[in-house]
Design a protein around this motif. Structure first.
Motif, PDB file in Angstrom:
ATOM      1  N   ALA A  65       0.395  -0.984   0.167  1.00 15.40           N
ATOM      2  CA  ALA A  65       0.003   0.016   0.094  1.00 15.40           C
ATOM      3  C   ALA A  65       1.154   1.073   0.094  1.00 15.40           C
ATOM      4  N   PRO A  66       0.525   1.873  -0.630  1.00 17.57           N
ATOM      5  CA  PRO A  66       1.703   2.987  -0.920  1.00 17.57           C
ATOM      6  C   PRO A  66       1.554   4.391  -0.227  1.00 17.57           C
ATOM      7  N   LEU A  67       3.145   4.827   0.926  1.00 17.21           N
ATOM      8  CA  LEU A  67       2.562   5.743   1.843  1.00 17.21           C
ATOM      9  C   LEU A  67       3.026   7.391   1.068  1.00 17.21           C
ATOM     10  N   GLY A  68       3.079   7.349  -0.715  1.00 16.04           N
ATOM     11  CA  GLY A  68       4.217   8.632  -0.868  1.00 16.04           C
ATOM     12  C   GLY A  68       5.297   8.425  -0.802  1.00 16.04           C
ATOM     13  N   ARG A  69       5.915   9.072  -1.848  1.00 12.43           N
ATOM     14  CA  ARG A  69       7.491   9.284  -2.046  1.00 12.43           C
ATOM     15  C   ARG A  69       8.142   7.985  -2.369  1.00 12.43           C
ATOM     16  N   GLY A  70       7.349   6.921  -3.300  1.00 16.56           N
ATOM     17  CA  GLY A  70       8.206   5.753  -3.434  1.00 16.56           C
ATOM     18  C   GLY A  70       7.812   5.056  -1.955  1.00 16.56           C
ATOM     19  N   THR A  71       7.348   5.423  -1.168  1.00 21.59           N
ATOM     20  CA  THR A  71       7.380   3.773   0.741  1.00 21.59           C
ATOM     21  C   THR A  71       6.449   4.096   0.299  1.00 21.59           C
ATOM     22  N   TYR A  72       6.302   2.304   0.790  1.00 26.64           N
ATOM     23  CA  TYR A  72       5.234   1.508   1.016  1.00 26.64           C
ATOM     24  C   TYR A  72       5.068   0.537   2.367  1.00 26.64           C
ATOM     25  N   ARG A  73       3.441   0.612   2.411  1.00 27.54           N
ATOM     26  CA  ARG A  73       3.656  -0.993   3.635  1.00 27.54           C
ATOM     27  C   ARG A  73       3.316  -2.456   2.780  1.00 27.54           C
ATOM     28  N   LEU A  74       3.817  -3.101   3.387  1.00 31.45           N
ATOM     29  CA  LEU A  74       3.592  -4.092   2.633  1.00 31.45           C
ATOM     30  C   LEU A  74       3.111  -5.367   3.849  1.00 31.45           C
ATOM     31  N   THR A  75       2.394  -5.904   3.258  1.00 29.20           N
ATOM     32  CA  THR A  75       1.586  -7.089   4.518  1.00 29.20           C
ATOM     33  C   THR A  75       1.681  -8.279   3.464  1.00 29.20           C
ATOM     34  N   GLY A  76       1.833  -9.099   4.278  1.00 31.65           N
ATOM     35  CA  GLY A  76       1.965 -10.486   3.635  1.00 31.65           C
ATOM     36  C   GLY A  76       2.636 -11.603   4.117  1.00 31.65           C
ATOM     37  N   HIS A  77       2.621 -12.722   3.691  1.00 30.97           N
ATOM     38  CA  HIS A  77       4.061 -13.646   4.160  1.00 30.97           C
ATOM     39  C   HIS A  77       5.264 -13.984   2.977  1.00 30.97           C
TER      40      HIS A  77
END
Ligand SMILES: Cc1cc2nc3c(=O)[nH]c(=O)nc-3n(C[C@H](O)[C@H](O)[C@H](O)COP(=O)(O)OP(=O)(O)OC[C@H]3O[C@@H](n4cnc5c(N)ncnc54)[C@H](O)[C@@H]3O)c2cc1C
Length: 546
Positions: free
Chosen positions: A205-217
């Motif tokens: 999920a994008p946070l902006g400025r090329g950073t993201y939050r990842l969820t999964g395995h």
């Protein structure tokens, strides 16, 4: 520590007819095939670093570190004693000493600091180190292989590259600025698909400025104590590559949870974890939706490590076999002087000579910058990976048998080598996947076959078996596309012909002619130890026994 003056005079018997200890030898200086191939493909400068590592890796101390690191495998410490999450893995001190040694010998970065022969040096060093301990080469090889991907995104990766290239082993988890060096892992495989990473379900999920939050395995994540991982996750535009560090930008532990460690057949010194991302912070590498195209360069470079690792396993197994049969008698004669054993050792030696020549030639292909050269590197590493990793388990088994019952006992290195032998065939593309990759490269990048054919043509006229086999295969490959069911046949033929061509040009006739006669002609068998009566066994053996 070596035991002081072991006594051979026991109350009930005398200990006789056992070879001396296998220690204190320079693993590089005593390996004629590797030395010749490495110098030929890499240039004279690589002699010094290989000599240095060969000396150290063959000492009793370092060989014993390898034993210790595998006897006391890593343990997961998901929580501290008060119940806070730490997601750490605890290793035996031998592991840390081996990691320190491997990075001090620059196996992780020598390829990126040299203008010529860097990948040859990397592969040869990796093969030498593997002989002492194979598991350490997993994090070291992944760190090496991450560089081409990191270089595609300098705004994010420059601080990492500054710590990686020229860095030393620094196992403590701490902010990047405080690290003396870093290691990088790779996490792609998920439960529902490893070869087919398009099946990945991890979401970004994008946070902006090329950073993201990842969820999964991720179902396999080796070297989970790496400082960061290259990983894949789905964005709105498809599968995307990310750099996921173990410490976030805010200096917190990133939410990469270690669920458990794999209980593996071999490779026991090295930790391989199942992990989960719980809104873990990550930075995008490359464009959204282009994840496979971005991370594939890392996969490509790790493949070089898998073939060098295989070469090291084969070498140590062969060296142990030669050592044993040279110091053991049966039926009144040394084993090495018994004709049936000589045929087995000579045949194994041929296999090793061909493997060494192939791995070093493939490593040189990684130095190429032109498109045909790069296409050939992709083809050649897949050919070598397919063939060598398939040969390795049977090869190690045959070496084990040369030691008789002692080869099956854990005090000898053979059981560990045997457990390690199949792994390189599985990760970074299992057998079928690699063979299909070869067909794909042949179809999509015809220039790869052109370079392959040029290489084989250099040996033209040198051997009739080779000429016939090469003409037949090249005619066939040029005439039509091959069906997937033929992938393994094509891979096998490409490998044998390239090995034969390299030996015909560079090895003594005793080696080259017997290899061609037994691998491409009618004189070989399905097991090791079947050679034609005309084979110059003494000429082959001379390169093993000095
Ligand atoms: C010790 C260890 C450490 C590992 N470490 C890592 C790591 O750090 N990071 C990571 O991402 N992964 C890691 N892996 C995972 C490894 O890369 C995968 O196991 C491998 O890629 C195969 O994927 P899979 O297990 O899902 O098997 P599958 O993809 O299900 O394949 C099973 C079999 O089917 C064959 N096959 C697949 N597709 C086809 C086809 N189209 N036609 C014919 N046959 C096919 C394969 O060749 C294989 O033999 C590790 C694995 C091991 C054993």
């Amino acid at each position: 520590m070596p035991p002081f003056a072991p006594s051979a005079h026991l109350p009930t018997h005398e200990v006789t007819n056992q070879p001396g200890p296998f220690v204190g030898r320079n693993l590089y200086a005593t390996d004629t095939a590797l030395r010749e191939a490495a110098l030929r493909e890499g240039g004279p400068w690589i002699d010094a670093p290989l000599h240095r590592l060969g000396e150290v890796a063959g000492t009793e101390h370092v060989l014993d570190l390898g034993t210790q690191a595998n006897r006391y495998p890593p343990e997961l410490a998901a929580f501290d004693r008060q119940g806070r999450r730490i997601d750490e893995v605890r290793f035996h001190p031998a592991w840390h000493e081996l990691m320190t040694l491997a990075m001090a010998h620059r196996i992780h970065d020598i390829a990126w600091t040299q203008t010529t022969g860097g990948h040859v040096a990397h592969a040869a060093l990796l093969a030498l180190f593997t002989q002492a301990e194979a598991g350490v080469m997993c994090p070291v090889n992944m760190t090496y292989a991450s560089v081409p991907v990191l270089r595609t995104q300098p705004d994010i990766a420059s601080p990492w590259l500054e710590k990686l290239i020229g860095g030393r082993y620094d196992p403590a988890l701490k902010p990047l600025a405080e690290k003396a060096g870093v290691t990088i892992g790779m996490a792609m495989t998920e439960k529902q698909g490893g070869s087919d990473v398009r099946a990945n379900t991890t979401r970004a999920a994008p946070l902006g400025r090329g950073t993201y939050r990842l969820t999964g395995h991720k179902w396999f994540c080796s070297a989970p104590m790496s400082d960061a991982f290259l990983t894949l996750a789905q964005t709105g535009r498809g599968l995307t590559c990310f750099l996921i560090p173990r410490i976030t930008q805010e200096g917190q532990r990133n939410a990469i949870h270690l669920m458990r460690l794999k209980d593996k057949l071999g490779n026991r010194s090295n930790a391989s974890a199942e992990i989960e991302y719980h809104d873990a912070w990550a930075q995008r590498i490359g464009e959204e939706g282009e994840g496979i195209g971005t991370i594939i360069e890392m996969v490509h470079h790790t493949r070089l490590g898998t073939i060098a690792n295989t070469l090291g396993i084969m070498r140590m197994a062969l060296a142990q076999a030669v050592h044993h049969v040279s110091g053991r008698m049966a039926f009144g004669r040394l084993l090495i002087d018994q004709p049936a054993m000589r045929a087995v050792i000579a045949d194994l030696a041929l296999e090793y000579e061909a493997a060494a020549a192939l791995v070093m030639r493939v490593a040189r292909a990684f130095d190429a910058a032109d498109p045909p050269g790069r296409a050939f590197a992709r083809l050649a590493v897949a050919i070598a990976k397919y063939w060598l990793t398939k040969r390795c388990p049977a090869f190690v088994h045959e070496c084990m048998e040369c030691l008789g019952g002692g080869g099956y006992v854990e005090e000898s290195p053979l059981p560990r080598l045997y457990r390690e032998a199949p792994l390189n065939g599985i990760w970074e593309g299992s057998g079928n996947v690699i063979a299909l990759d070869i067909l794909r490269t042949l179809n999509r990048e015809p220039e790869a076959l052109t370079v392959y054919a040029e290489e084989v043509t250099l040996a033209k006229g040198g051997n009739t078996h080779l000429n016939r086999a090469a003409k037949s295969l090249l005619d066939r490959l040029r005439a039509r596309r091959h069906h997937e069911s033929e992938a393994r046949y094509v891979a096998e033929q490409l490998a044998l012909i390239l090995q034969a061509a390299l030996l015909t040009r560079h090895a003594p006739p005793a080696v080259a002619d017997t290899f061609c006669a037994t691998r491409l002609g009618p004189d070989g068998g399905r097991n090791f130890g079947i050679l034609p009566g005309s084979a110059d066994v003494a000429g082959i053996m001379a390169r093993q026994t000095g």
